[in-house]
Design a protein around this motif. Structure first.
Motif, PDB file in Angstrom:
ATOM      1  N   TRP A  38     -48.583  43.558  29.319  1.00 48.03           N
ATOM      2  CA  TRP A  38     -49.079  44.618  28.445  1.00 48.03           C
ATOM      3  C   TRP A  38     -49.843  43.957  27.311  1.00 48.03           C
ATOM      4  O   TRP A  38     -49.309  43.114  26.612  1.00 48.03           O
ATOM      5  CB  TRP A  38     -47.891  45.423  27.924  1.00 48.03           C
ATOM      6  CG  TRP A  38     -48.287  46.615  27.130  1.00 48.03           C
ATOM      7  CD1 TRP A  38     -48.416  46.685  25.773  1.00 48.03           C
ATOM      8  CD2 TRP A  38     -48.598  47.906  27.630  1.00 48.03           C
ATOM      9  NE1 TRP A  38     -48.792  47.947  25.406  1.00 48.03           N
ATOM     10  CE2 TRP A  38     -48.909  48.727  26.526  1.00 48.03           C
ATOM     11  CE3 TRP A  38     -48.650  48.466  28.904  1.00 48.03           C
ATOM     12  CZ2 TRP A  38     -49.257  50.060  26.657  1.00 48.03           C
ATOM     13  CZ3 TRP A  38     -48.988  49.796  29.041  1.00 48.03           C
ATOM     14  CH2 TRP A  38     -49.295  50.579  27.915  1.00 48.03           C
ATOM     15  N   LYS A  39     -51.097  44.345  27.104  1.00 48.62           N
ATOM     16  CA  LYS A  39     -51.953  43.700  26.112  1.00 48.62           C
ATOM     17  C   LYS A  39     -52.301  44.631  24.957  1.00 48.62           C
ATOM     18  O   LYS A  39     -53.305  44.425  24.296  1.00 48.62           O
ATOM     19  CB  LYS A  39     -53.249  43.210  26.775  1.00 48.62           C
ATOM     20  CG  LYS A  39     -53.017  42.079  27.722  1.00 48.62           C
ATOM     21  CD  LYS A  39     -52.493  40.877  26.977  1.00 48.62           C
ATOM     22  CE  LYS A  39     -52.356  39.675  27.871  1.00 48.62           C
ATOM     23  NZ  LYS A  39     -51.768  38.550  27.195  1.00 48.62           N
ATOM     24  N   GLY A  40     -51.505  45.621  24.713  1.00 47.83           N
ATOM     25  CA  GLY A  40     -51.788  46.542  23.622  1.00 47.83           C
ATOM     26  C   GLY A  40     -50.585  46.676  22.718  1.00 47.83           C
ATOM     27  O   GLY A  40     -49.623  45.903  22.807  1.00 47.83           O
ATOM     28  N   PRO A  41     -50.602  47.681  21.843  1.00 48.23           N
ATOM     29  CA  PRO A  41     -49.449  47.901  20.968  1.00 48.23           C
ATOM     30  C   PRO A  41     -48.232  48.332  21.789  1.00 48.23           C
ATOM     31  O   PRO A  41     -48.368  48.811  22.915  1.00 48.23           O
ATOM     32  CB  PRO A  41     -49.915  49.022  20.035  1.00 48.23           C
ATOM     33  CG  PRO A  41     -51.058  49.669  20.728  1.00 48.23           C
ATOM     34  CD  PRO A  41     -51.674  48.639  21.617  1.00 48.23           C
ATOM     35  N   ALA A  42     -47.053  48.157  21.223  1.00 48.67           N
ATOM     36  CA  ALA A  42     -45.815  48.472  21.935  1.00 48.67           C
ATOM     37  C   ALA A  42     -45.706  49.957  22.281  1.00 48.67           C
ATOM     38  O   ALA A  42     -45.030  50.315  23.241  1.00 48.67           O
ATOM     39  CB  ALA A  42     -44.599  48.050  21.104  1.00 48.67           C
ATOM     40  N   GLN A  43     -46.362  50.804  21.512  1.00 45.67           N
ATOM     41  CA  GLN A  43     -46.362  52.233  21.791  1.00 45.67           C
ATOM     42  C   GLN A  43     -47.782  52.758  21.784  1.00 45.67           C
ATOM     43  O   GLN A  43     -48.639  52.247  21.068  1.00 45.67           O
ATOM     44  CB  GLN A  43     -45.559  53.001  20.734  1.00 45.67           C
ATOM     45  CG  GLN A  43     -44.087  52.758  20.783  1.00 45.67           C
ATOM     46  CD  GLN A  43     -43.357  53.705  19.848  1.00 45.67           C
ATOM     47  OE1 GLN A  43     -43.919  54.256  18.921  1.00 45.67           O
ATOM     48  NE2 GLN A  43     -42.089  53.894  20.106  1.00 45.67           N
ATOM     49  N   VAL A  44     -48.027  53.773  22.612  1.00 43.69           N
ATOM     50  CA  VAL A  44     -49.300  54.492  22.601  1.00 43.69           C
ATOM     51  C   VAL A  44     -48.980  55.975  22.738  1.00 43.69           C
ATOM     52  O   VAL A  44     -47.837  56.355  22.976  1.00 43.69           O
ATOM     53  CB  VAL A  44     -50.258  54.033  23.731  1.00 43.69           C
ATOM     54  CG1 VAL A  44     -50.583  52.554  23.618  1.00 43.69           C
ATOM     55  CG2 VAL A  44     -49.703  54.355  25.099  1.00 43.69           C
ATOM     56  N   ARG A  45     -49.979  56.796  22.596  1.00 44.47           N
ATOM     57  CA  ARG A  45     -49.813  58.232  22.782  1.00 44.47           C
ATOM     58  C   ARG A  45     -50.300  58.623  24.170  1.00 44.47           C
ATOM     59  O   ARG A  45     -51.394  58.265  24.575  1.00 44.47           O
ATOM     60  CB  ARG A  45     -50.585  59.016  21.734  1.00 44.47           C
ATOM     61  CG  ARG A  45     -49.983  58.916  20.368  1.00 44.47           C
ATOM     62  CD  ARG A  45     -50.514  60.021  19.462  1.00 44.47           C
ATOM     63  NE  ARG A  45     -49.931  59.924  18.159  1.00 44.47           N
ATOM     64  CZ  ARG A  45     -48.726  60.385  17.826  1.00 44.47           C
ATOM     65  NH1 ARG A  45     -48.000  60.983  18.717  1.00 44.47           N
ATOM     66  NH2 ARG A  45     -48.268  60.247  16.602  1.00 44.47           N
ATOM     67  N   ILE A  46     -49.450  59.366  24.856  1.00 48.36           N
ATOM     68  CA  ILE A  46     -49.832  60.004  26.112  1.00 48.36           C
ATOM     69  C   ILE A  46     -49.875  61.485  25.769  1.00 48.36           C
ATOM     70  O   ILE A  46     -48.830  62.084  25.503  1.00 48.36           O
ATOM     71  CB  ILE A  46     -48.821  59.729  27.247  1.00 48.36           C
ATOM     72  CG1 ILE A  46     -48.609  58.232  27.453  1.00 48.36           C
ATOM     73  CG2 ILE A  46     -49.269  60.433  28.528  1.00 48.36           C
ATOM     74  CD1 ILE A  46     -49.832  57.451  27.885  1.00 48.36           C
ATOM     75  N   GLY A  47     -51.079  62.048  25.710  1.00 44.74           N
ATOM     76  CA  GLY A  47     -51.220  63.400  25.166  1.00 44.74           C
ATOM     77  C   GLY A  47     -50.825  63.343  23.701  1.00 44.74           C
ATOM     78  O   GLY A  47     -51.361  62.577  22.926  1.00 44.74           O
ATOM     79  N   GLU A  48     -49.829  64.137  23.337  1.00 44.01           N
ATOM     80  CA  GLU A  48     -49.349  64.140  21.942  1.00 44.01           C
ATOM     81  C   GLU A  48     -48.028  63.387  21.773  1.00 44.01           C
ATOM     82  O   GLU A  48     -47.475  63.337  20.691  1.00 44.01           O
ATOM     83  CB  GLU A  48     -49.171  65.594  21.466  1.00 44.01           C
ATOM     84  CG  GLU A  48     -50.476  66.350  21.351  1.00 44.01           C
ATOM     85  CD  GLU A  48     -51.459  65.668  20.398  1.00 44.01           C
ATOM     86  OE1 GLU A  48     -51.048  65.244  19.299  1.00 44.01           O
ATOM     87  OE2 GLU A  48     -52.647  65.554  20.759  1.00 44.01           O
ATOM     88  N   GLU A  49     -47.513  62.811  22.845  1.00 45.02           N
ATOM     89  CA  GLU A  49     -46.201  62.150  22.809  1.00 45.02           C
ATOM     90  C   GLU A  49     -46.339  60.631  22.692  1.00 45.02           C
ATOM     91  O   GLU A  49     -47.148  60.015  23.378  1.00 45.02           O
ATOM     92  CB  GLU A  49     -45.447  62.490  24.105  1.00 45.02           C
ATOM     93  CG  GLU A  49     -44.064  61.923  24.184  1.00 45.02           C
ATOM     94  CD  GLU A  49     -43.386  62.267  25.509  1.00 45.02           C
ATOM     95  OE1 GLU A  49     -42.543  61.475  25.946  1.00 45.02           O
ATOM     96  OE2 GLU A  49     -43.700  63.318  26.091  1.00 45.02           O
ATOM     97  N   ARG A  50     -45.524  60.027  21.818  1.00 41.78           N
ATOM     98  CA  ARG A  50     -45.455  58.564  21.698  1.00 41.78           C
ATOM     99  C   ARG A  50     -44.584  58.035  22.830  1.00 41.78           C
ATOM    100  O   ARG A  50     -43.493  58.542  23.056  1.00 41.78           O
ATOM    101  CB  ARG A  50     -44.754  58.186  20.407  1.00 41.78           C
ATOM    102  CG  ARG A  50     -45.601  58.140  19.216  1.00 41.78           C
ATOM    103  CD  ARG A  50     -44.732  57.746  18.052  1.00 41.78           C
ATOM    104  NE  ARG A  50     -45.064  56.420  17.638  1.00 41.78           N
ATOM    105  CZ  ARG A  50     -45.381  56.094  16.400  1.00 41.78           C
ATOM    106  NH1 ARG A  50     -45.337  56.985  15.461  1.00 41.78           N
ATOM    107  NH2 ARG A  50     -45.719  54.882  16.101  1.00 41.78           N
ATOM    108  N   ARG A  51     -45.058  56.990  23.477  1.00 39.12           N
ATOM    109  CA  ARG A  51     -44.261  56.373  24.537  1.00 39.12           C
ATOM    110  C   ARG A  51     -44.373  54.861  24.446  1.00 39.12           C
ATOM    111  O   ARG A  51     -45.407  54.323  24.089  1.00 39.12           O
ATOM    112  CB  ARG A  51     -44.746  56.816  25.912  1.00 39.12           C
ATOM    113  CG  ARG A  51     -44.510  58.278  26.149  1.00 39.12           C
ATOM    114  CD  ARG A  51     -44.466  58.578  27.594  1.00 39.12           C
ATOM    115  NE  ARG A  51     -44.544  60.015  27.792  1.00 39.12           N
ATOM    116  CZ  ARG A  51     -44.861  60.568  28.917  1.00 39.12           C
ATOM    117  NH1 ARG A  51     -45.129  59.826  29.967  1.00 39.12           N
ATOM    118  NH2 ARG A  51     -44.899  61.871  29.035  1.00 39.12           N
ATOM    119  N   GLY A  52     -43.294  54.203  24.834  1.00 40.64           N
ATOM    120  CA  GLY A  52     -43.264  52.750  24.846  1.00 40.64           C
ATOM    121  C   GLY A  52     -43.876  52.190  26.116  1.00 40.64           C
ATOM    122  O   GLY A  52     -43.973  52.867  27.139  1.00 40.64           O
TER     123      GLY A  52
END
Length: 179
Positions: free
Chosen positions: A113-127
């Motif tokens: 994984w080369k990004g931040p530990a969490q991202v948004r999928i739609g409006e939800e934060r996910r790890g």
């Protein structure tokens, strides 16, 4: 070109997108479209830092337009920080598969994984582990998703609670009974 630039989402876009002409109407829409690309980029923060450190005057870099960069630099020279500069927006994706495809890289037999530990999928934060699980398996995990290898950042070798329970049950069957 620096190493981080090779991973930029912008490399798949028309460069003109990031250099709107004007400050109203269509130019504002173009700026927002460019920022949308930036918010999905695994190297957004490196790009942002580079543009600020190098005094870039034009275009959208690291999700910041010219006005935002000038404001940050003005605050930096005063020793203050604008409120919006301390909050980094999370990259936003429509699906887990989209996030997985943008944020991972095959490295030495592992998917990192080369990004931040969490991202948004739609409006939800996910790890990252949950996103990777759902992208690969097509279903939500049962319980917590954990790495199953020691390779840092690997999201290829993951287990959920159901997988761990099945392993424990299988191991218990294979063990000889105590005498």
């Amino acid at each position: 070109m620096t190493a981080w630039q090779l991973h930029g989402s912008c490399r798949f876009e028309d460069p003109d997108l990031f250099f709107p002409t004007g400050t109203s109407g269509p130019a504002l829409a173009q700026t927002e479209e460019a920022k949308y690309v930036c918010r999905r980029c695994p190297v957004m923060l490196q790009c942002q830092k580079w543009s600020l450190d190098n005094g870039v005057d034009e275009g959208v870099w690291g999700g910041l337009d010219e006005r935002e960069r000038r404001s940050i630099l003005r605050h930096r020279s005063r020793g203050t920080t604008p409120a919006y500069a301390t909050r980094q927006p999370l990259p936003r994706f429509e699906t887990c598969r989209e996030a997985y495809d943008f944020m991972t890289l095959d490295v030495e037999g592992h998917i990192e994984w080369k990004g931040p530990a969490q991202v948004r999928i739609g409006e939800e934060r996910r790890g990252r582990n949950r996103i990777a699980w759902e992208a690969v398996h097509g279903t939500p995990p049962v319980g917590r998703v954990q790495p199953d290898c020691n390779h840092s950042g690997c999201v290829q070798h993951l287990t959920d609670q159901e997988t761990r329970n099945a392993r424990s049950a299988h191991t218990a069957v294979d063990l000889p009974a105590a005498a």
